[in-house]
Motif scaffolding. Structure first.
Motif, short mmCIF file in Angstrom:
data_model
loop_
_atom_site.label_atom_id
_atom_site.label_comp_id
_atom_site.label_asym_id
_atom_site.label_seq_id
_atom_site.Cartn_x
_atom_site.Cartn_y
_atom_site.Cartn_z
N ARG A 1 -44.35 -14.00 -20.42
CA ARG A 1 -43.56 -15.20 -20.11
C ARG A 1 -42.27 -15.28 -20.91
O ARG A 1 -41.56 -16.27 -20.85
CB ARG A 1 -44.38 -16.45 -20.38
CG ARG A 1 -45.54 -16.61 -19.43
CD ARG A 1 -46.17 -17.94 -19.62
NE ARG A 1 -47.41 -18.07 -18.87
CZ ARG A 1 -48.03 -19.23 -18.71
NH1 ARG A 1 -47.53 -20.33 -19.23
NH2 ARG A 1 -49.15 -19.28 -18.04
N ARG B 1 -39.80 -14.40 -15.91
CA ARG B 1 -39.89 -15.48 -16.87
C ARG B 1 -39.35 -16.79 -16.33
O ARG B 1 -39.70 -17.86 -16.83
CB ARG B 1 -39.13 -15.11 -18.14
CG ARG B 1 -39.76 -13.95 -18.85
CD ARG B 1 -39.10 -13.71 -20.18
NE ARG B 1 -37.65 -13.64 -20.08
CZ ARG B 1 -36.91 -12.62 -20.43
NH1 ARG B 1 -37.47 -11.55 -20.91
NH2 ARG B 1 -35.60 -12.66 -20.33
N ALA C 1 -41.93 -15.38 -24.20
CA ALA C 1 -42.06 -16.22 -25.40
C ALA C 1 -42.69 -15.44 -26.54
O ALA C 1 -43.30 -16.01 -27.43
CB ALA C 1 -42.90 -17.45 -25.06
N CYS C 2 -42.53 -14.14 -26.50
CA CYS C 2 -43.20 -13.27 -27.48
C CYS C 2 -42.77 -13.60 -28.91
O CYS C 2 -43.58 -13.58 -29.82
CB CYS C 2 -42.89 -11.81 -27.17
SG CYS C 2 -44.12 -10.70 -27.83
N LEU D 1 -47.58 -22.20 -25.48
CA LEU D 1 -47.35 -22.29 -26.92
C LEU D 1 -48.32 -23.27 -27.57
O LEU D 1 -48.80 -23.02 -28.69
CB LEU D 1 -45.90 -22.70 -27.20
CG LEU D 1 -44.85 -21.66 -26.77
CD1 LEU D 1 -43.45 -22.20 -27.03
CD2 LEU D 1 -45.06 -20.34 -27.48
N CYS E 1 -45.02 -5.49 -27.59
CA CYS E 1 -44.37 -6.52 -26.78
C CYS E 1 -43.53 -5.89 -25.69
O CYS E 1 -42.74 -5.00 -25.94
CB CYS E 1 -43.48 -7.41 -27.64
SG CYS E 1 -44.43 -8.38 -28.79
N ARG F 1 -43.62 -22.55 -20.62
CA ARG F 1 -44.02 -21.92 -21.88
C ARG F 1 -44.65 -22.91 -22.85
O ARG F 1 -45.41 -22.52 -23.72
CB ARG F 1 -42.81 -21.27 -22.54
CG ARG F 1 -42.29 -20.10 -21.77
CD ARG F 1 -41.15 -19.44 -22.50
NE ARG F 1 -40.30 -18.79 -21.54
CZ ARG F 1 -39.04 -18.51 -21.74
NH1 ARG F 1 -38.47 -18.84 -22.86
NH2 ARG F 1 -38.33 -17.92 -20.82
N SER G 1 -42.24 -16.32 -30.15
CA SER G 1 -42.89 -17.55 -30.60
C SER G 1 -44.35 -17.33 -30.95
O SER G 1 -45.03 -18.26 -31.36
CB SER G 1 -42.81 -18.61 -29.49
OG SER G 1 -41.48 -18.83 -29.14
N ALA H 1 -41.73 -7.91 -23.00
CA ALA H 1 -41.36 -9.14 -22.29
C ALA H 1 -40.91 -8.79 -20.89
O ALA H 1 -40.21 -7.81 -20.67
CB ALA H 1 -40.26 -9.87 -23.05
N ALA I 1 -47.84 -14.42 -23.70
CA ALA I 1 -46.59 -14.90 -24.29
C ALA I 1 -45.46 -13.91 -24.02
O ALA I 1 -44.36 -14.31 -23.64
CB ALA I 1 -46.76 -15.13 -25.78
N CYS I 2 -45.75 -12.63 -24.18
CA CYS I 2 -44.73 -11.61 -23.91
C CYS I 2 -44.34 -11.60 -22.43
O CYS I 2 -43.16 -11.49 -22.09
CB CYS I 2 -45.22 -10.23 -24.33
SG CYS I 2 -45.33 -10.05 -26.12
#
Length: 103
Positions: free
Chosen positions: A70, A19, A72-73, A28, A11, A24, A75, A13, A67-68
């Motif tokens: 953005r 971000r 939101a890793c 998600l 990860c 997100r 999550s 981020a 996700a990372c």
């Protein structure tokens, strides 16, 4: 390309500037749908070709990396579990293919 680092270990981020303002929730929801769709992959590994498993694995990595990126890793824990299950399914598929080839 084979990854050797699990999702949690790779990860990275993005910065807060990267971000900021990203949506997100849609990501998600996409992750949740992907995990639901492939969550039973270990039980159904025999239905997939090795190429299918590799393609699903690459999509899993793509979603985790996004996700990372953005921010939101944290999550995306379901993806880490799914990566593990895909890896096990690939191992089981390889073993089964080897057994079918015989001695």
């Amino acid at each position: 390309m084979e990854r050797t680092t699990s999702g949690a270990g790779r990860c990275t981020a993005g910065s807060p500037e990267q971000r900021a303002g990203t949506d997100r929730m849609a990501l998600l929801e996409e992750i949740a749908a992907f995990v639901r769709e492939h969550g039973e992959i270990l039980a159904r590994y025999h239905l997939y070709s090795m190429d299918d498993l590799k393609r699903i694995e690459q999509e899993c990595w793509r979603l985790h990396d996004e996700a990372c990126r953005r921010g939101a890793c944290g999550s995306a824990g379901g993806l880490v579990e799914l990566e593990y299950l895909i890896g096990r399914a690939k191992e089981m598929k390889a073993k089964r293919m080897e057994e079918e080839r015989g001695p």
